[in-house]
Design a protein around this motif. Structure first.
Motif, mmCIF file in Angstrom:
data_model
loop_
_atom_site.group_PDB
_atom_site.id
_atom_site.type_symbol
_atom_site.label_atom_id
_atom_site.label_comp_id
_atom_site.label_asym_id
_atom_site.label_seq_id
_atom_site.Cartn_x
_atom_site.Cartn_y
_atom_site.Cartn_z
ATOM 1 N N ARG A 1 1.671 29.208 -4.260
ATOM 2 C CA ARG A 1 1.886 27.635 -5.215
ATOM 3 C C ARG A 1 1.852 26.753 -4.568
ATOM 4 N N TRP A 2 1.088 26.213 -3.116
ATOM 5 C CA TRP A 2 0.231 25.861 -3.031
ATOM 6 C C TRP A 2 -0.980 25.618 -2.111
ATOM 7 N N GLN A 3 -1.964 24.972 -2.851
ATOM 8 C CA GLN A 3 -3.766 25.117 -2.597
ATOM 9 C C GLN A 3 -4.332 24.770 -1.788
ATOM 10 N N GLY A 4 -2.994 24.450 -0.574
ATOM 11 C CA GLY A 4 -3.959 24.697 0.820
ATOM 12 C C GLY A 4 -3.395 25.770 1.794
ATOM 13 N N VAL A 5 -3.099 27.085 1.118
ATOM 14 C CA VAL A 5 -2.117 28.001 1.695
ATOM 15 C C VAL A 5 -4.239 29.076 1.481
ATOM 16 N N GLY A 6 -4.235 29.418 -0.207
ATOM 17 C CA GLY A 6 -4.671 30.152 0.072
ATOM 18 C C GLY A 6 -5.936 30.350 -0.820
ATOM 19 N N GLU A 7 -6.428 31.636 -1.641
ATOM 20 C CA GLU A 7 -8.097 30.967 -2.074
ATOM 21 C C GLU A 7 -7.533 30.069 -3.446
ATOM 22 N N LEU A 8 -9.307 29.575 -3.539
ATOM 23 C CA LEU A 8 -8.571 28.628 -5.568
ATOM 24 C C LEU A 8 -9.512 29.559 -5.598
ATOM 25 N N PHE A 9 -9.585 29.665 -7.407
ATOM 26 C CA PHE A 9 -10.132 30.141 -7.904
ATOM 27 C C PHE A 9 -10.396 28.896 -8.910
ATOM 28 N N PHE A 10 -12.046 28.795 -8.829
ATOM 29 C CA PHE A 10 -12.291 27.432 -9.947
ATOM 30 C C PHE A 10 -13.204 28.168 -11.254
ATOM 31 N N GLY A 11 -12.899 27.276 -12.404
ATOM 32 C CA GLY A 11 -13.579 27.504 -13.415
ATOM 33 C C GLY A 11 -14.615 26.869 -12.980
#
Lengths: 115, 115
Positions: free
Chosen positions: A97-107
């Motif tokens: 739910r929170w961006q600063g915990v796991g991996e972000l996948f970007f376009g």
């Protein structure tokens, strides 16, 4: 098969016009984001949706309006475009739910140029 | 306010050599997450490495490793055996509970690989 896809990749438009950028993710994530990257490469979060609920709404002009028809899609509509809106806009998703915990996948980003 | 500082706007390294990118951050929390993201010229951002603050062991991913100094609030990225494909912008970021794990991003370091 692209995980996070954005369209269009490039937009060139005149000041005052309205434009939309679409984003879709096929990762099954509940959370999606819009980021703006300026000419100096500085990244700024704009919005975040978790399962269609707006959870981050940073201080951006109200000319910017996100819309999430379902948890796999997050669109960005911009009204009355201004020169300062020229930037690369990135969509991203995450399992957390929170961006600063796991991996972000970007376009791949959508480069908007306002003339 | 939480901040992330990348003091090197640009770094260059000879192919096959080792380079270290620096990152410092400011927080009063003891539990948080740290990230290095890579943005190649193609623009799509990808996660390089992630560190959980409660883990004392430094994270490693193949040729990429971090030197996490919690007391000094330092999180540097070491790239061994540099390859041409490592040329990119590298962003340091962290998320902490005090800000609902909203990612705080550094300004980025441009890494140039000399053949």
């Amino acid at each position: 098969d692209t995980a996070v896809s954005q369209t269009p990749k490039y937009l060139v438009t005149q000041m005052g016009n309205d434009k939309s950028i679409k984003c879709e993710q096929n990762l099954g994530h509940d959370t999606m984001y819009w980021y703006k990257q300026d000419s100096k490469k500085f990244l700024k979060i704009m919005f975040s949706y978790n399962n269609k609920e707006l959870i981050i709404n940073e201080t951006v002009p109200n000319r910017f309006s996100p819309k999430s028809p379902d948890k796999a899609h997050l669109n960005l509509h911009i009204n009355s475009l201004e020169l300062g809106d020229s930037a690369v806009y990135f969509c991203a998703s995450s399992q957390d739910r929170w961006q600063g915990v796991g991996e972000l996948f970007f376009g791949e980003g959508s480069r908007l140029t306002v003339l | 306010a939480q901040t992330v500082t990348q003091s090197q706007p640009e770094m260059s390294v000879q192919e096959a050599e080792t380079v270290t990118l620096s990152c410092t951050y400011d927080t009063s929390e003891s539990d948080y997450y740290l990230f290095w993201y890579k943005q190649p010229p193609s623009r799509q951002m990808i996660l390089v490495i992630r560190q959980e603050a409660y883990k004392q062991q430094n994270a490693t991913e193949n040729r990429f490793s971090v030197n996490f100094q919690k007391a000094a609030k330092s999180f540097s990225l070491k790239i061994s055996d540099s390859q041409l494909g490592d040329a990119a912008m590298y962003f340091c970021a962290f998320g902490e509970p005090d800000s609902n794990y909203q990612l705080i991003w550094g300004a980025g370091t441009k890494l140039i690989i000399k053949p």
